[in-house]
Design a protein around this motif. Structure first.
Motif: not given
Ligand SMILES: Cc1cc2nc3c(=O)[nH]c(=O)nc-3n(C[C@H](O)[C@H](O)[C@H](O)COP(=O)(O)O)c2cc1C
Length: 330
Positions: A94-99, A141-153
């Motif tokens: 499992n690769l961490n993309c959320g920490c 992973t998370r749903l987004g990061i900083d100002d990158i927070y759109s469902y399309d992304y």
């Protein structure tokens, strides 16, 4: 009424937690919830390649099947450490993309990878093409990061990973803020947004989605399982491990035998006694059963017995056995 288990082995997962989901805590969870899929704490490839791999990767037999969580962004190092883990019996990488911690940001992995999908996909492509096909390569992973927070992304981020061979995602259903919030605040402040996880499942129906974040009781879990494939529990599993026994038996047809808290404590004490003969420090194991009597009348007494230094020394195994007798007698 019990729910019949579906095909996915990711129905009920223990979240990776640094300094918590080590081999000893996972052993405790296996006694309580034998159907739960277990994840290590996040480990770096270099720690595995150059460090004490037995200490990092060894696990007791009841913990199988077990997944290794890696935090890194160097494809070759990830692959090398994955091979080592597979040799030890791990069946999922499992690769961490959320920490969001500082350490992770400076190494450009963890949540930073949400900003660098190119780097992430290079890693994933190597893992999914080189590792044996029976080894699952999954992403947390998370749903987004900083100002990158759109469902399309998010949708596009997931789509590319699916194209590169990932079929299972654990989604911590909130965004991460790299600046201004501590890792703890990053688990509390950004609001939960389960709807986007449900949308992902609708948009990619043949992909497995495991929802993580804020789950604490059976009603919440059962509601989520009507919409997605699995749930992952972190803080609640540590705060009230005994509750997992009930969750496990309700979520799986092949339910485990219901054991009392005291019986679980006895079994864990037996485990600790065996480990002590291998010179494993008692404290590294006993700390995980501090919350075993959560919500019970004697829980304060139990916690104290396990934590308080008596006469300037840590409790020894006999102190713990005496404390258990006292809790059981009440
Ligand atoms: C003490 C602690 C350590 C954590 N360490 C990790 C980790 O190593 N890797 C990871 O992906 N998430 C880590 N997390 C995040 C959890 O896996 C999970 O995503 C988060 O706590 C939200 O789930 P929960 O509300 O069920 O706790 C950690 C959480 C806590 C509380």
């Amino acid at each position: 009424m019990n729910i019949i288990p579906p095909a996915t082995p990711w129905r009920f997962c223990l979240a990776p937690m640094m300094r918590r989901t080590d081999s000893h805590f996972r052993h405790l969870i296996s006694l309580l919830a034998p159907n739960m899929r277990l994840y290590t704490e996040m480990l770096t490839p270099n720690a595995i390649i150059f460090g004490d791999r037995h200490k990092l990767l060894d696990f007791s037999a009841i913990q199988s099947p077990i997944a290794l969580q890696l935090g890194g962004s160097d494809p070759k190092a990830l692959l090398e450490s994955a091979y080592i883990a597979i040799d030890c019996g791990y069946i999922e990488i499992n690769l961490n993309c959320g920490c969001p911690s500082n350490r992770v940001q400076s190494g450009e992995f963890g949540a930073s990878l949400m900003k660098n999908p190119e780097t992430l996909n290079n890693c994933v492509r190597l893992l999914t093409t080189k590792l044996p096909k029976n080894i699952a390569v999954t992403i947390k992973t998370r749903l987004g990061i900083d100002d990158i927070y759109s469902y399309d992304y998010l949708n596009n981020f997931i789509k590319r990973l699916i194209e590169n061979g990932v079929n299972t995602f654990h989604i911590h259903a909130r965004k991460a803020l790299l600046k201004g919030l501590s890792p703890k605040e990053n688990r509390e402040v950004p609001p939960l947004n389960y709807d986007w996880v449900h949308r992902l499942k609708e948009d990619f129906p043949s992909t497995i989605f495991v929802l993580n974040g804020g789950l604490k009781n059976l009603d919440q879990i059962k509601t989520q399982l009507t919409k997605i494939d699995g749930v992952m529990l972190g803080r609640h599993a540590y705060a009230d491990p005994y509750s997992l026994m009930e969750f496990d038996s309700q979520l799986f047809a092949k339910s485990s035998k219901q054991l009392s808290r005291s019986r679980i404590a006895e079994l864990y004490i037996e485990y600790m006694q065996k480990q002590l003969t291998q010179n494993i420090p008692l404290r590294s194991m006993s700390r995980h059963i501090i919350n075993l009597f959560h919500g019970q009348p004697k829980s304060k007494f139990w916690r104290k017995a396990l934590t308080i230094q008596s006469r300037g020394k840590e409790p020894n195994i006999n102190d713990i056995i005496v404390a258990l007798k006292s809790v059981t007698a009440s």
